[in-house]
Design an enzyme around this catalytic site. Sequence first.
Site, PDB file in Angstrom:
ATOM      1  N   ASN A  47      10.687  -0.413  -8.952  1.00 21.04           N
ATOM      2  CA  ASN A  47      10.535  -1.174 -10.140  1.00 21.04           C
ATOM      3  C   ASN A  47       8.771  -1.162 -10.808  1.00 21.04           C
ATOM      4  O   ASN A  47       8.028  -1.539  -9.898  1.00 21.04           O
ATOM      5  CB  ASN A  47      10.886  -2.851 -10.320  1.00 21.04           C
ATOM      6  CG  ASN A  47      10.902  -3.417 -11.636  1.00 21.04           C
ATOM      7  OD1 ASN A  47      11.823  -3.061 -12.350  1.00 21.04           O
ATOM      8  ND2 ASN A  47      10.040  -4.059 -12.229  1.00 21.04           N
ATOM      9  N   GLU A  48       8.744  -0.682 -12.063  1.00 21.09           N
ATOM     10  CA  GLU A  48       7.512  -0.444 -12.654  1.00 21.09           C
ATOM     11  C   GLU A  48       6.383  -0.231 -11.524  1.00 21.09           C
ATOM     12  O   GLU A  48       5.473  -1.153 -11.218  1.00 21.09           O
ATOM     13  CB  GLU A  48       7.180  -1.808 -13.499  1.00 21.09           C
ATOM     14  CG  GLU A  48       8.139  -1.978 -14.635  1.00 21.09           C
ATOM     15  CD  GLU A  48       7.601  -3.072 -15.525  1.00 21.09           C
ATOM     16  OE1 GLU A  48       7.104  -4.174 -15.118  1.00 21.09           O
ATOM     17  OE2 GLU A  48       8.113  -3.070 -16.576  1.00 21.09           O
ATOM     18  N   CYS A 102       0.753  -1.184  -0.023  1.00 23.71           N
ATOM     19  CA  CYS A 102       0.070   0.058  -0.041  1.00 23.71           C
ATOM     20  C   CYS A 102       0.770   1.146  -0.127  1.00 23.71           C
ATOM     21  O   CYS A 102       1.766   1.321   0.903  1.00 23.71           O
ATOM     22  CB  CYS A 102      -0.927  -0.005   1.307  1.00 23.71           C
ATOM     23  SG  CYS A 102      -1.578   1.586   1.643  1.00 23.71           S
ATOM     24  N   GLU A 136       9.386 -16.321 -14.390  1.00 30.09           N
ATOM     25  CA  GLU A 136      10.107 -15.941 -15.517  1.00 30.09           C
ATOM     26  C   GLU A 136      11.383 -16.916 -16.041  1.00 30.09           C
ATOM     27  O   GLU A 136      12.244 -16.622 -16.687  1.00 30.09           O
ATOM     28  CB  GLU A 136      10.773 -14.742 -15.224  1.00 30.09           C
ATOM     29  CG  GLU A 136       9.707 -13.676 -14.914  1.00 30.09           C
ATOM     30  CD  GLU A 136      10.194 -12.141 -14.704  1.00 30.09           C
ATOM     31  OE1 GLU A 136      11.213 -12.042 -13.775  1.00 30.09           O
ATOM     32  OE2 GLU A 136       9.253 -11.302 -14.889  1.00 30.09           O
ATOM     33  N   TRP A 184       5.248 -13.803 -20.255  1.00 28.59           N
ATOM     34  CA  TRP A 184       3.881 -13.238 -19.573  1.00 28.59           C
ATOM     35  C   TRP A 184       2.797 -13.098 -20.994  1.00 28.59           C
ATOM     36  O   TRP A 184       1.630 -12.567 -20.446  1.00 28.59           O
ATOM     37  CB  TRP A 184       3.853 -11.924 -18.857  1.00 28.59           C
ATOM     38  CG  TRP A 184       4.848 -11.104 -19.444  1.00 28.59           C
ATOM     39  CD1 TRP A 184       6.277 -10.871 -19.070  1.00 28.59           C
ATOM     40  CD2 TRP A 184       4.293  -9.781 -20.246  1.00 28.59           C
ATOM     41  NE1 TRP A 184       6.687  -9.572 -20.024  1.00 28.59           N
ATOM     42  CE2 TRP A 184       5.624  -9.281 -20.705  1.00 28.59           C
ATOM     43  CE3 TRP A 184       3.250  -9.600 -21.043  1.00 28.59           C
ATOM     44  CZ2 TRP A 184       5.598  -8.140 -21.423  1.00 28.59           C
ATOM     45  CZ3 TRP A 184       3.321  -8.248 -21.832  1.00 28.59           C
ATOM     46  CH2 TRP A 184       4.322  -7.705 -21.895  1.00 28.59           C
ATOM     47  N   GLU A 187      14.618  -1.673 -20.498  1.00 26.81           N
ATOM     48  CA  GLU A 187      14.563  -3.306 -20.730  1.00 26.81           C
ATOM     49  C   GLU A 187      13.749  -3.389 -21.896  1.00 26.81           C
ATOM     50  O   GLU A 187      12.970  -2.655 -22.379  1.00 26.81           O
ATOM     51  CB  GLU A 187      13.205  -3.849 -19.594  1.00 26.81           C
ATOM     52  CG  GLU A 187      13.782  -3.793 -18.205  1.00 26.81           C
ATOM     53  CD  GLU A 187      12.734  -4.276 -17.213  1.00 26.81           C
ATOM     54  OE1 GLU A 187      11.865  -5.112 -17.654  1.00 26.81           O
ATOM     55  OE2 GLU A 187      12.731  -3.905 -15.958  1.00 26.81           O
ATOM     56  N   HIS A 217      11.520 -17.045 -19.643  1.00 26.36           N
ATOM     57  CA  HIS A 217      11.646 -15.559 -20.376  1.00 26.36           C
ATOM     58  C   HIS A 217      13.128 -15.461 -20.818  1.00 26.36           C
ATOM     59  O   HIS A 217      14.154 -15.867 -20.026  1.00 26.36           O
ATOM     60  CB  HIS A 217      11.685 -14.569 -19.203  1.00 26.36           C
ATOM     61  CG  HIS A 217      11.416 -12.955 -19.453  1.00 26.36           C
ATOM     62  ND1 HIS A 217      12.510 -12.406 -20.447  1.00 26.36           N
ATOM     63  CD2 HIS A 217      10.300 -12.174 -19.771  1.00 26.36           C
ATOM     64  CE1 HIS A 217      12.033 -11.129 -20.666  1.00 26.36           C
ATOM     65  NE2 HIS A 217      10.863 -11.026 -20.361  1.00 26.36           N
TER      66      HIS A 217
HETATM   67  C1  GLA Z   1       8.919  -6.080 -16.298  1.00 28.34           C
HETATM   68  C2  GLA Z   1       9.981  -6.185 -15.194  1.00 28.34           C
HETATM   69  C3  GLA Z   1      10.921  -7.001 -15.138  1.00 28.34           C
HETATM   70  C4  GLA Z   1      10.423  -8.443 -15.669  1.00 28.34           C
HETATM   71  C5  GLA Z   1       9.842  -8.104 -17.249  1.00 28.34           C
HETATM   72  C6  GLA Z   1       9.629  -9.141 -17.928  1.00 28.34           C
HETATM   73  O1  GLA Z   1       9.494  -5.139 -17.403  1.00 28.34           O
HETATM   74  O2  GLA Z   1      10.389  -4.960 -14.843  1.00 28.34           O
HETATM   75  O3  GLA Z   1      11.303  -7.228 -13.694  1.00 28.34           O
HETATM   76  O4  GLA Z   1       9.379  -8.978 -15.027  1.00 28.34           O
HETATM   77  O5  GLA Z   1       8.843  -7.540 -17.055  1.00 28.34           O
HETATM   78  O6  GLA Z   1       9.289  -9.068 -19.064  1.00 28.34           O
HETATM   79 ZN    ZN Z   2      -3.592   1.394   0.804  1.00 28.47          ZN
END
Ligand code: GLA
Ligand code: ZN
Length: 679
Positions: A149-150, A115, A359, A319, A311, A362
């Site tokens: 990250n993301e 959160c 992964e 995925w 990336e 991947h």
């Molecule tokens: C994202 C994440 C990575 C990985 C890739 C796989 O971009 O940032 O850690 O999981 O996807 O495609």
């Molecule tokens: Zn929350």
Amino acid sequence: MGKIKLKKFLHGGDYNPDQWTEDVWEKDIEFMKYYNVNAVSMPIFSWAQLQPNEDEFTFEWLDKIINKLYSNGIHVILATPTASQPAWLSKKYPDVLPVDIHGRKRKHGARQNYCPNSPNFKNAVRRIVEEMAKRYKDHPAVIMWHISNEYGPYCYCENCAKAFRQWLKDRYKTLDELNKRWNTAFWGHTFYDWDEIEVPSYLNEEYEYLPGRQKSSFQGLSLDYKRFMSDSLLNLYKMEVEIIKKYMPDVPVTTNLMGPFKPLDYHKWAKHMDIVSWDNYPSIKDAPSSVAFKHDLMRGLKRDQSFILMEQTPSQTNWQWYNSAKRPGMIRLLSYHAIAHGADSVLYFQWRQSVASCEKFHSAMVPHVGHLETRVSKELKKIGDELLLLDEILESTTKSEVALLFDWENWWALEESMGFRNDISYLEHVDAYYRALYKLKTNVDVVDPKEDLTRYKLVVAPLLYLLDEESAKNIENYVKNGGIFITTYLSGLVDENDRVILGGYPGWFRKLCGIWVEEIDALFPDMKNAIILEKPIGMLDGKYECDFICDVIHLEGARALAHYEQDYYSKMPAVVENDYGNGKAIYIGTRPEQRFIEGLVKFYAEKAGVQPILPVPEGVEVTKREKNGNEYVFLLNFNGYDVNIELKDEYYELITQKVLGGKATLASKEVMILRRLKG
Ligand code: GLA
Ligand code: ZN
């Protein structure tokens, strides 16, 4: 601020040494040197390995590998590991775990499962980030910070509800103002106390109208919750940045963005990033123009700077529904595609293929087989060698004469609003107009409607449904001062709270476009109409199919360029042009077939004086970057066949290191980076 001190094209990727024993590290270094890797991102998900419990930190393994990398000439994009918290943290402080849109409290696991408004999560983040910043502040290996990250998922917990109410107080000051802005008189939603305001979820205002299509019965609230969640996650990011900047003010910070990722308003985010970076994962079926759009959108977040491709995958992902292998030549072509659109790096996810978990299949720079004698590895090696030749284009910038306006708040409002068509995909309609600009063979900026538009000759804004007054004025001034503006159905209709601009559609754009839209007719998917041109427009003439939406338009100063063929509005204007100040506004009241959109955009681009960078055959992409008075022209052949090109001037080609001029052949999947020779 700060720029990357390593003046080289970054080459490398996400590295997870903690998934492997130290003897593997030796092999990693050997392979990295073979590939000319100069930068790796880590330790992205290693919080649990760096802090086994609340009172203990174990940075020794990280010190060791960073030192080992650096002594071998490999730099580090130092990541904060905060995207996946350790299990002990979630267990000890349950408020760390989020609540989902269904109102379900989540359990520990996966990643990005926290959160953003949890006080205990923030405390723990502050601590680990501070430890890291202190520890590595003087390490010469560190060239950039990669925050978390993301960033992504929203939370719907009580802590978020509390923070949301405060965010609303800051924004609206009084409940009266909020009630007015949200039009709470509708369905008896009037609030008499801030505490009565609940977060919008599937327990109240939100519902899944069709699979994957979320709608809201109370737009004002839903829209503000998205703003608030985007801000909440941004605050978390900013909190980390602030700590890092205390210790390392000159090292640039970024976080890896995801192109057109709906939950976060990246226009706001980019203001707090020194460099934009993003993760590009096209499938083998994605059109080059759709990948180009994403690069231009990401570059457009900071349009006068280059960006980082953080990336991409050497071949397969794990995925996507079907994870096809990248075809021979494609990873190289896609790497140059990113560079052609402004990237200063070729970085991959991931360095070494994991042995287990989701992964494991991947792809990676080091595949399961454990050696580099593979089709993909050979291609990566070639890229790594060629990048050494490109340093002169580092930090070169992209200048565009045409722009497409794209806005996250508009995206949220347009798709969650009820009415006319409930199956609207903003990206699909944007794609149609981007493709038309792409075919002009010139650079395209994809930018926020609030950006200064005066530098452009042509601005296109498909389905710009929601605008605040500032953006509306910005566009109006652009046209007044001589700009050409093309917009469409479902534009100009509402303000920033999704309240209709009263007094006739298309609201903000009524005067600008010189029309009144009396009705907005929605067509079933199997219904079509057609537009008939009043007279030829460039290469366009005659009749073109249209569908989706048909605006019933009255002229209020504009000229009709085309009218409808059928229905009760047959013969009424469908496409119009209006002189406004020194410029022109063009309004397209329906969705015409693609060749009409392309013809019309081309006609106005030519009228505005937009020239192709180079006239190249279909399927060949051309872009330009500039630096120190030099022009670098990129040609990329996405066709499955070779093409001939004609170069009027003389150029130096950076990869083959040859001078070219006159006739030349560009092989299938090949690229040329041409520096124009002076004199
Ligand atoms: C994202 C994440 C990575 C990985 C890739 C796989 O971009 O940032 O850690 O999981 O996807 O495609
Ligand atoms: Zn929350």
